[in-house]
Design a protein around this motif. Structure first.
Motif, PDB file in Angstrom:
ATOM      1  N   UNK A   1       0.824  -1.212   0.000  1.00  0.00           N
ATOM      2  CA  UNK A   1       0.000   0.000   0.000  1.00  0.00           C
ATOM      3  C   UNK A   1       0.855   1.256   0.000  1.00  0.00           C
ATOM      4  N   UNK A   2       1.940   1.239   0.752  1.00  0.00           N
ATOM      5  CA  UNK A   2       2.830   2.407   0.753  1.00  0.00           C
ATOM      6  C   UNK A   2       3.455   2.594  -0.618  1.00  0.00           C
ATOM      7  N   UNK A   3       3.815   1.471  -1.263  1.00  0.00           N
ATOM      8  CA  UNK A   3       4.387   1.563  -2.606  1.00  0.00           C
ATOM      9  C   UNK A   3       3.390   2.106  -3.614  1.00  0.00           C
ATOM     10  N   UNK A   4       2.107   1.711  -3.484  1.00  0.00           N
ATOM     11  CA  UNK A   4       1.071   2.228  -4.370  1.00  0.00           C
ATOM     12  C   UNK A   4       0.896   3.736  -4.200  1.00  0.00           C
ATOM     13  N   UNK A   5       1.045   4.213  -2.975  1.00  0.00           N
ATOM     14  CA  UNK A   5       0.886   5.635  -2.706  1.00  0.00           C
ATOM     15  C   UNK A   5       2.080   6.424  -3.240  1.00  0.00           C
ATOM     16  N   UNK A   6       3.270   5.886  -3.070  1.00  0.00           N
ATOM     17  CA  UNK A   6       4.475   6.593  -3.479  1.00  0.00           C
ATOM     18  C   UNK A   6       4.935   7.565  -2.407  1.00  0.00           C
ATOM     19  N   UNK A   7       6.195   7.910  -2.440  1.00  0.00           N
ATOM     20  CA  UNK A   7       6.770   8.785  -1.418  1.00  0.00           C
ATOM     21  C   UNK A   7       7.169  10.153  -1.991  1.00  0.00           C
ATOM     22  N   UNK A   8       6.762  10.456  -3.246  1.00  0.00           N
ATOM     23  CA  UNK A   8       7.100  11.741  -3.869  1.00  0.00           C
ATOM     24  C   UNK A   8       5.982  12.756  -3.671  1.00  0.00           C
ATOM     25  N   UNK A   9       5.428  12.777  -2.504  1.00  0.00           N
ATOM     26  CA  UNK A   9       4.351  13.703  -2.149  1.00  0.00           C
ATOM     27  C   UNK A   9       4.861  14.636  -1.051  1.00  0.00           C
TER      28      UNK A   9
ATOM     29  N   UNK B   1       1.046  11.381   6.909  1.00  0.00           N
ATOM     30  CA  UNK B   1      -0.331  11.103   7.292  1.00  0.00           C
ATOM     31  C   UNK B   1      -0.822   9.792   6.677  1.00  0.00           C
ATOM     32  N   UNK B   2      -0.523   9.603   5.390  1.00  0.00           N
ATOM     33  CA  UNK B   2      -0.993   8.396   4.711  1.00  0.00           C
ATOM     34  C   UNK B   2      -0.274   7.166   5.239  1.00  0.00           C
TER      35      UNK B   2
ATOM     36  N   UNK C   1      -4.867   2.660  -2.987  1.00  0.00           N
ATOM     37  CA  UNK C   1      -5.458   1.874  -4.078  1.00  0.00           C
ATOM     38  C   UNK C   1      -6.778   1.308  -3.591  1.00  0.00           C
ATOM     39  N   UNK C   2      -7.762   1.192  -4.472  1.00  0.00           N
ATOM     40  CA  UNK C   2      -9.033   0.574  -4.055  1.00  0.00           C
ATOM     41  C   UNK C   2      -8.866  -0.881  -3.605  1.00  0.00           C
ATOM     42  N   UNK C   3      -7.765  -1.509  -3.957  1.00  0.00           N
ATOM     43  CA  UNK C   3      -7.547  -2.895  -3.530  1.00  0.00           C
ATOM     44  C   UNK C   3      -7.371  -3.016  -2.010  1.00  0.00           C
ATOM     45  N   UNK C   4      -7.289  -1.882  -1.355  1.00  0.00           N
ATOM     46  CA  UNK C   4      -7.204  -1.907   0.104  1.00  0.00           C
ATOM     47  C   UNK C   4      -8.476  -2.505   0.723  1.00  0.00           C
ATOM     48  N   UNK C   5      -9.575  -2.483  -0.032  1.00  0.00           N
ATOM     49  CA  UNK C   5     -10.832  -3.035   0.481  1.00  0.00           C
ATOM     50  C   UNK C   5     -10.776  -4.562   0.635  1.00  0.00           C
ATOM     51  N   UNK C   6      -9.807  -5.198  -0.015  1.00  0.00           N
ATOM     52  CA  UNK C   6      -9.702  -6.664   0.135  1.00  0.00           C
ATOM     53  C   UNK C   6      -9.523  -7.032   1.601  1.00  0.00           C
TER      54      UNK C   6
ATOM     55  N   UNK D   1     -11.224   5.941   3.315  1.00  0.00           N
ATOM     56  CA  UNK D   1     -10.435   7.172   3.399  1.00  0.00           C
ATOM     57  C   UNK D   1      -9.069   7.007   2.747  1.00  0.00           C
ATOM     58  N   UNK D   2      -8.495   5.802   2.851  1.00  0.00           N
ATOM     59  CA  UNK D   2      -7.158   5.577   2.294  1.00  0.00           C
ATOM     60  C   UNK D   2      -7.176   5.200   0.817  1.00  0.00           C
ATOM     61  N   UNK D   3      -8.304   4.689   0.327  1.00  0.00           N
ATOM     62  CA  UNK D   3      -8.337   4.179  -1.046  1.00  0.00           C
ATOM     63  C   UNK D   3      -8.040   5.233  -2.119  1.00  0.00           C
ATOM     64  N   UNK D   4      -8.473   6.506  -1.978  1.00  0.00           N
ATOM     65  CA  UNK D   4      -8.148   7.472  -3.040  1.00  0.00           C
ATOM     66  C   UNK D   4      -6.649   7.743  -3.176  1.00  0.00           C
ATOM     67  N   UNK D   5      -5.884   7.670  -2.066  1.00  0.00           N
ATOM     68  CA  UNK D   5      -4.454   7.986  -2.130  1.00  0.00           C
ATOM     69  C   UNK D   5      -3.599   6.723  -2.199  1.00  0.00           C
TER      70      UNK D   5
END
Length: 361
Positions: free
Chosen positions: A28-36, A43-44, A89-94, A83-87
């Protein structure tokens, strides 16, 4: 469910959840990326870590509690996933669907999962159709696993209960058989020893006294053998042998024994239970029937009756002589229950006491 089963379930869940967290959190952290921006990244990442930690801990907090705990926790975890899925991935719902399938039960699970599923189907583009299929599969799989765990726990509890009942039943059997063995044997030994003592005190029939003492020794050895057989569960009673022993015990007590000559009329399936009934009845005659001079035993194909002509007096009200009271008659009633029999015990209208066992045919 036993405490050991609960501990095993908790341990199994923690190990499984930690294993999946090793893949979930970095992914999940990789999907979000750290270039923000730093604040957004922190926060994420914190939210994802809390999400992974809740995946391990929340079932341990909720298990065993009411719906008042289960449903709010499930809703909160689904909300964190939303809350986390937009930043991320929607696969977090699994993981959210898997967790809710574990902690939320009954129709509330269907309502919660169904609502989130419909919302995702409306919001997500068609490219996430595979995710929707995965969510349904995960929910069904996790619910099936939880159901299997519940069944295994119920089976283990039932097995423990069966074991405890078997132990209690065996203890009851040993106590009942020991009462029968010791009650009859010690009563007969006491009668014979008293007879021998009176003979020796009178200074007559010394040879007869020796015979009685030899019988005391024999009965004592037989009682020891019966106790060993009782504890090992191999002891059986013979109606014919009990008739012989009862007649000898009554003779030593100076009571005439009017007994049948054979037991062929009694159904073979009832003879062992009737042997114990005869032993208990004669033992009570020897112990409680004051002034008894005669004891009669009558047999039928499905009944046995022991009568004496003693004075019932206060003895008739003693628990050991009333059907349903005393260890001996209580144990005898349990034996008769196994063959569909019933027990009657009480004073006769004129004089004497009667014990009758009968099997309804």
């Amino acid at each position: 469910m036993t405490d050991q089963t609960v501990r095993d379930n908790h341990r199994g869940w923690v190990l499984t959840a930690c294993f999946f967290d090793l893949f979930m959190v970095p992914s999940l952290i990789g999907q979000f990326g750290l270039d923000r921006p730093v604040w957004l990244t922190a926060l994420v990442v914190a939210g994802i870590v809390v999400y992974g930690f809740g995946y391990v801990v929340l079932p341990l907090v909720v298990w065993g509690r009411s719906q008042a705990w289960q449903l709010p926790v499930g809703v909160a975890y689904m909300g964190l996933a939303a809350a986390l899925s937009p930043v991320a991935t929607p696969y977090i719902f699994i993981w959210a669907f898997a967790l809710c399938s574990v902690i939320v039960r009954g129709w509330w699970l269907i309502a919660l999962s169904g609502t989130v599923f419909v919302a995702l189907a409306v919001v997500l583009p068609s490219s996430y159709l595979g995710l929707l299929v995965i969510l349904v599969s995960v929910a069904i799989l996790c619910r099936s696993v939880v159901h299997m765990v519940d069944i295994n726990g119920a089976l283990r509890l039932a097995r423990d209960q069966v074991t405890a009942l078997a132990v209690a039943d065996e203890r009851s059997r040993i106590a009942r058989d020991l009462h029968d063995v010791l009650g009859h044997s010690l009563t007969t030994v006491t009668v014979k020893a008293g007879l021998a003592r009176r003979m020796l005190e009178a200074g007559v029939a010394t040879d007869r006294a020796l015979v009685e003492m030899r019988d005391v020794e024999r009965l004592s050895r037989q009682a020891l053998a019966d106790i060993t057989a009782t504890v090992s569960g191999v002891r059986a009673a013979s109606l014919a042998a009990e008739l012989v022993g009862a007649k000898e015990a009554l003779r030593a007590a100076g009571i005439d024994a009017d007994f049948p000559l054979a037991v062929d009329d009694v159904e073979p399936a009832y003879q062992e239970a009737f042997a114990f009934a005869l032993r208990e009845g004669v033992t009570n005659v020897l112990r409680h029937s004051a002034g008894a001079t005669r004891c009669e035993v009558r047999l039928g194909d499905s009944w046995l009756e022991v009568r004496d002509d003693g004075d019932p007096g206060p003895a008739a009200t003693q628990p050991s002589r009333v059907a349903g009271g005393g260890n001996g008659l209580s144990g005898l009633s349990e034996r008769l229950t196994g063959i569909g029999g019933r027990l009657e015990a009480g004073p006769m209208p004129s004089q004497g006491f009667r014990l009758r066992v009968e099997v309804a045919v």
